[in-house]
Design an enzyme around this catalytic site. Structure first.
Site, PDB file in Angstrom:
ATOM      1  CG  ASP A 246      30.876  54.922  15.873  1.00 42.29           C
ATOM      2  OD1 ASP A 246      29.667  54.709  16.056  1.00 42.29           O
ATOM      3  OD2 ASP A 246      31.665  55.159  16.807  1.00 42.29           O
TER       4      ASP A 246
ATOM      5  CB  CYS B 189      30.150  53.017  21.184  1.00 45.98           C
ATOM      6  SG  CYS B 189      29.504  54.286  20.080  1.00 45.98           S
TER       7      CYS B 189
ATOM      8  CG  ASP C   8      30.069  51.078  16.677  1.00 46.42           C
ATOM      9  OD1 ASP C   8      29.454  51.384  15.636  1.00 46.42           O
ATOM     10  OD2 ASP C   8      30.419  51.930  17.523  1.00 46.42           O
ATOM     11  CG  HIS C   9      26.247  51.266  17.328  1.00 46.38           C
ATOM     12  ND1 HIS C   9      25.898  52.429  16.686  1.00 46.38           N
ATOM     13  CD2 HIS C   9      27.217  51.601  18.212  1.00 46.38           C
ATOM     14  CE1 HIS C   9      26.612  53.430  17.175  1.00 46.38           C
ATOM     15  NE2 HIS C   9      27.433  52.953  18.092  1.00 46.38           N
TER      16      HIS C   9
END
Length: 523
Positions: free
Chosen positions: A13, A52, A320-321
């Protein structure tokens, strides 16, 4: 390799794509590096949306945000969309989830009193939950409390700096109150190992999620001291926050409003007021959190090797990013800069036919929507028509670019008003939300980006565009949208964006047609 086919999808994450040793960064990640040595690293891999919820929706459905429309955290995901979990079940897999997906359910099919409508998101349908930490981290907090006698009365206080000075308001060299053996990274690893022990005699598909290096930006001992802040690269930003903010009204909004309290448990004040030294300390802590995750992955990898599953398992490492990390005077995953969207992607295919590409780095543009079709191809399953991505497995035999591969990358951001709560970082209450600041509404608070190695075009639904010459200005500090000399080039990129959106408009049913002979299904 035996006929058994396992899939380990590792989703960290807020991990920046430029923070990998094989891409020249000084960070120490022996297990991730070992995975890259046996696999392929995709150097220009991007998520299609932040934060997210939208990013994970694109990752797990294979769809651009303009199609899945889970445009922000708390915005529901349409129940009619399939996802990698549902599709894998068609191949006999029981997809298991450790971690979280930050998915808000479809309110047309879910009672409005459902507790998932009171948080940022729950878990996406289709998964067997074997290591979720709950809607408000309660499962993790219970695990930590059961195993650790020092659990604070307020669980989130475990992320306070253990040795910080009373006047500390941001990045700190101190370790966290919580010891490493009871950290969230340890929790997720324990859940993964429990599952893998029970599933080792059958084909399995595990989504292994980690919360880190997501904030709070504080690392447990010894990871807090692993990197010297002096070795951290300085932030990419203009000479002053005011000069940075002048580039665009949306950037001005974030420079004025993003506070430290969302990134440090003890944080106070604006993120944009952080000094270069504070940013470098924060980055050292961020790298420490990454190294902690790497060590935990080593435990998982060792288990697969010891149980003879390493050579039966497709392993994908991604995020996710990403994270601004002080660049452009911002923290978080927001706006239109690469730092929020450029994410890692490493794929290790154990089959002998992939031997020719081991250790290679692919420089073509790849996207998070490519993850789902990659896994489905590995499983021998068809890719649904509404999936916008393409499998990355064709890169693996020799690391060569497949014919007709994309030459640009695309991503989107929605800045509509959401529930924020609390006061502004400067103490003013109330303070404007994005729509009020931008003069936009519910359906026109959005932007889309198309970029290649030369130029980047940012189109706003209801705000001025941006255009960057990436060769002359890789830091993206000079907006050329108003420069007459660049108008023909900018028009060409605007046309490319329009063609992209037309090509990938939602098409679940557009391959069907009625005929005199009955229903026709095309590709």
């Amino acid at each position: 390799m035996k006929s058994k086919k396992n899939v380990l999808l590792i989703v960290v994450d807020q991990w920046r794509g430029d923070t990998l040793p094989m891409l020249g960064h000084h960070i120490q990640l022996p297990n991730v590096s070992g995975l890259a040595d046996e696999g392929v690293t995709f150097a220009h891999h991007y998520t299609q949306a932040v934060p997210c919820g939208p990013g994970r929706a694109s990752l797990l459905t294979g769809m651009y945000m303009m199609n899945h429309r889970a445009a922000q955290n708390t915005i529901p995901l349409d129940a009619r969309h399939t996802n990698i979990a549902w599709e894998s079940r068609k191949g006999g897999y029981e997809p298991a989830l450790v971690g979280y997906t930050t998915t808000t359910p479809d309110p047309r099919y879910t009672d409005h009193k459902d507790p998932r409508f009171r948080v940022l998101g729950g878990e996406m349908d289709g998964w067997k939950l074997v290591g979720s930490w709950g809607l408000k981290m309660e499962s993790y907090f219970a695990w930590a409390s059961r195993n650790w006698s020092g659990m604070p009365a307020t669980p989130e206080d475990m992320w306070l700096p253990r040795d910080a000075a009373p006047d500390e308001i941001g990045a700190a060299a101190s370790p966290s109150v919580v010891p490493a053996e009871y950290s969230d990274s340890s929790f997720f690893t324990e859940k993964a190992l429990e599952y893998l022990h029970g599933a080792r005699h059958k084909p399995w598909f595990l989504h292994l999620g980690y919360y880190r290096p997501h904030p709070p930006f504080i690392a447990p001992e010894p990871w807090n001291a692993m990197y010297d802040p002096k070795d951290s690269p300085p932030p990419v930003r203009a000479d002053s926050a005011e000069e940075e903010a002048a580039q665009h009204p949306l950037l001005d909004y974030y420079v004025q409003t993003v506070g430290r309290e969302k990134f440090f448990r003890h944080g106070r004040g604006l993120a944009s007021s952080m000094s270069i030294d504070e940013v470098k300390q924060m980055r050292a802590t961020y790298y420490g959190l990454m190294s902690e995750v790497d060590a935990q992955l080593g435990r998982v990898f060792d288990f697969l090797k010891q149980t003879g599953q390493w050579d039966d398992t497709l392993i994908i490492f991604t995020s996710d990013h990403a994270e601004q990390l002080g660049d452009h005077y911002m923290l978080g995953k927001i706006g239109y800069f690469d730092q929020s969207y450029h994410i890692p992607m490493i794929i290790r295919d154990p089959r002998p036919e992939a031997d020719g590409s081991r250790g290679m780095i692919v420089r073509d543009f790849t996207e998070t929507i490519d993850t789902m079709p990659t896994i489905l191809e590995w499983m021998g399953l068809p890719v649904p028509r509404n999936c916008d991505g393409a499998s990355l497995l064709p890169f693996l035999p020799q690391g060569k670019t497949p014919e007709g591969w994309r030459t640009e990358v695309h991503y989107e951001f929605d800045f509509r008003n959401l529930f924020f709560g609390g006061k502004s970082p400067t103490g003013a209450d109330p303070y404007p939300l994005p729509e009020e600041h931008m003069g936009t509404g519910l359906d026109d608070s959005s932007l889309a980006v198309i970029q290649d190695h030369d130029y980047k075009y940012v189109h706003f639904t209801n705000a001025p565009p941006l255009f960057f010459d990436l060769n002359a200005d890789p830091a993206q500090l000079s907006n050329l949208a108003g420069d007459p000399a660049y108008q023909p080039v900018m028009l060409r990129y605007a046309q490319k964006m329009l063609s992209w959106r037309m090509r990938y408009m939602e098409r679940t049913l557009t391959g069907y047609a009625a005929t005199p002979e009955g229903l026709l299904k095309r590709a």
